[in-house]
Design a protein around this motif. Sequence first.
Motif, PDB file in Angstrom:
ATOM      1  N   THR A   1      65.987  -0.989  74.118  1.00  0.00           N
ATOM      2  CA  THR A   1      65.696   0.260  74.796  1.00  0.00           C
ATOM      3  C   THR A   1      66.683   0.642  75.867  1.00  0.00           C
ATOM      4  O   THR A   1      67.391  -0.093  76.217  1.00  0.00           O
ATOM      5  CB  THR A   1      64.291   0.218  75.608  1.00  0.00           C
ATOM      6  OG1 THR A   1      64.501  -0.753  76.721  1.00  0.00           O
ATOM      7  CG2 THR A   1      63.126  -0.179  74.674  1.00  0.00           C
ATOM      8  N   PRO A   2      66.823   1.835  76.093  1.00  0.00           N
ATOM      9  CA  PRO A   2      67.957   2.261  76.911  1.00  0.00           C
ATOM     10  C   PRO A   2      67.797   1.408  78.364  1.00  0.00           C
ATOM     11  O   PRO A   2      68.884   1.170  79.121  1.00  0.00           O
ATOM     12  CB  PRO A   2      67.804   3.716  77.371  1.00  0.00           C
ATOM     13  CG  PRO A   2      66.933   4.198  76.013  1.00  0.00           C
ATOM     14  CD  PRO A   2      66.111   3.132  75.638  1.00  0.00           C
ATOM     15  N   SER A   3      66.703   1.236  78.757  1.00  0.00           N
ATOM     16  CA  SER A   3      66.551   0.408  80.217  1.00  0.00           C
ATOM     17  C   SER A   3      66.969  -0.877  79.892  1.00  0.00           C
ATOM     18  O   SER A   3      67.702  -1.438  80.771  1.00  0.00           O
ATOM     19  CB  SER A   3      64.976   0.418  80.613  1.00  0.00           C
ATOM     20  OG  SER A   3      64.742   1.652  80.917  1.00  0.00           O
TER      21      SER A   3
ATOM     22  N   GLU B   1      69.089  -2.147  77.845  1.00  0.00           N
ATOM     23  CA  GLU B   1      70.518  -2.038  77.768  1.00  0.00           C
ATOM     24  C   GLU B   1      71.238  -1.725  79.015  1.00  0.00           C
ATOM     25  O   GLU B   1      72.425  -2.299  79.327  1.00  0.00           O
ATOM     26  CB  GLU B   1      70.991  -0.787  76.687  1.00  0.00           C
ATOM     27  CG  GLU B   1      72.417  -0.661  76.387  1.00  0.00           C
ATOM     28  CD  GLU B   1      72.613   0.286  75.213  1.00  0.00           C
ATOM     29  OE1 GLU B   1      73.751   0.744  75.047  1.00  0.00           O
ATOM     30  OE2 GLU B   1      71.729   0.904  74.627  1.00  0.00           O
TER      31      GLU B   1
END
Length: 414
Positions: free
Chosen positions: A49-51, A53
């Motif tokens: 997920t972006p978080s 990453e």
Amino acid sequence: MAENPAYPVGLRLTGRRVVVLGGGQVAQRRLPALIAAGADIHLVSPAATPSVEAMADAGEITWTKRPYEDGDLAEAWYALIATSDRQANTDASAEAERHRVWCVRSDDADAATAWTPATGHSEGVTVAVLTTNAKGRDPRHTAAIRDAVVEGLRDGTLVAPHHRTRTPGVALVGGGPGDPDLITVRGRRLLAEADVVIADRLGPRDLLAELPPHVEVIDAAKIPYGRFMAQEAINNALIEHAKQGKSVVRLKGGDPFVFGRGMEEAQALAEAGIACTVVPGISSSISVPGAAGIPVTHRGVAHEFTVVSGHVAPDDERSLVDWAALARLRGTLVVLMGVDKIGRIAETLIAHGRPADTPVALVQEGTTAAQRRVDATLSTVAETVRAEDVKPPAVIVIGEVVNVGVHSPLNASE
């Protein structure tokens, strides 16, 4: 035969290898606690997920961008298995068993060798709640118990006395704008632990009724002043009670350092060698307008706001405010303690260039059940205050943001 319950233990993972398989929502929720524990975290997942990453980009975790492979759990102390591939989860769980690695599985708690408890924190204490066995596990019930315990510790309704000797001292606590629910968690807890509370008139009075009967409550307005100035007498009262070995809370409205004379008290305590803790509060300068549906900033309307004391008039030699400069600003002006001076304040702002039709809102007793809002303009505000009998405490908002919130349904007292 009943299944044996899980054995609770706290893992000390600082510097120790932890492997997380899968970079989805489960990992996103669990990684912050592992990072806070100081673990050497290795994430194995083809995607994240972006978080998650962002955690890798920040160097908080090491990310290997591929699916799980046999051998990934070697040398690990703890493993979190949370991929979307059930076969990979089963294989990784078997590897954990071979290497004697404590292993949590998000997809099958029965196949795991460890379970993640519902955890919460309060003032250096971690509360962890586990269901006694795998059968009948109800995560929502477990989380509800955790929340109830943590909230009780935070707000003082669940009192756990310290058996070690407490260090006497004073806490300068900002009580917020008036609604007792708007005090900070730490402020409410310190109130629950206090021996003495010295309260301002503008502090949230409802909180005082919740205090245990042994707590001595002192109204700062009624401290005998004698030959002392009012503030000096309050300072002396704080020092005297603290020197008696008591835990003292100085309860103020709003924030202690926003026109609250908190620094004067902190300085007096420091000179007397008394330990002082500052607990910030929600300032009425932003919370009361918000409760009345007025944003102090708004895109395309106001890019700045200025908070100013109106306790002395603009033409008073004691005034430290550059009213001419304020009149030239285009943003929001929030005036505290200015109800009886608002007429001269408005005249001064108009005289220095602020348009006479600039909207003004006065919010009396903000965030409480008695809250009311009265609208005017700079040219009419003095007469409006008289006609509507606006009384302190009231927060005055000057600027176009007043019109932004005119029709807002917000009501913080509900």
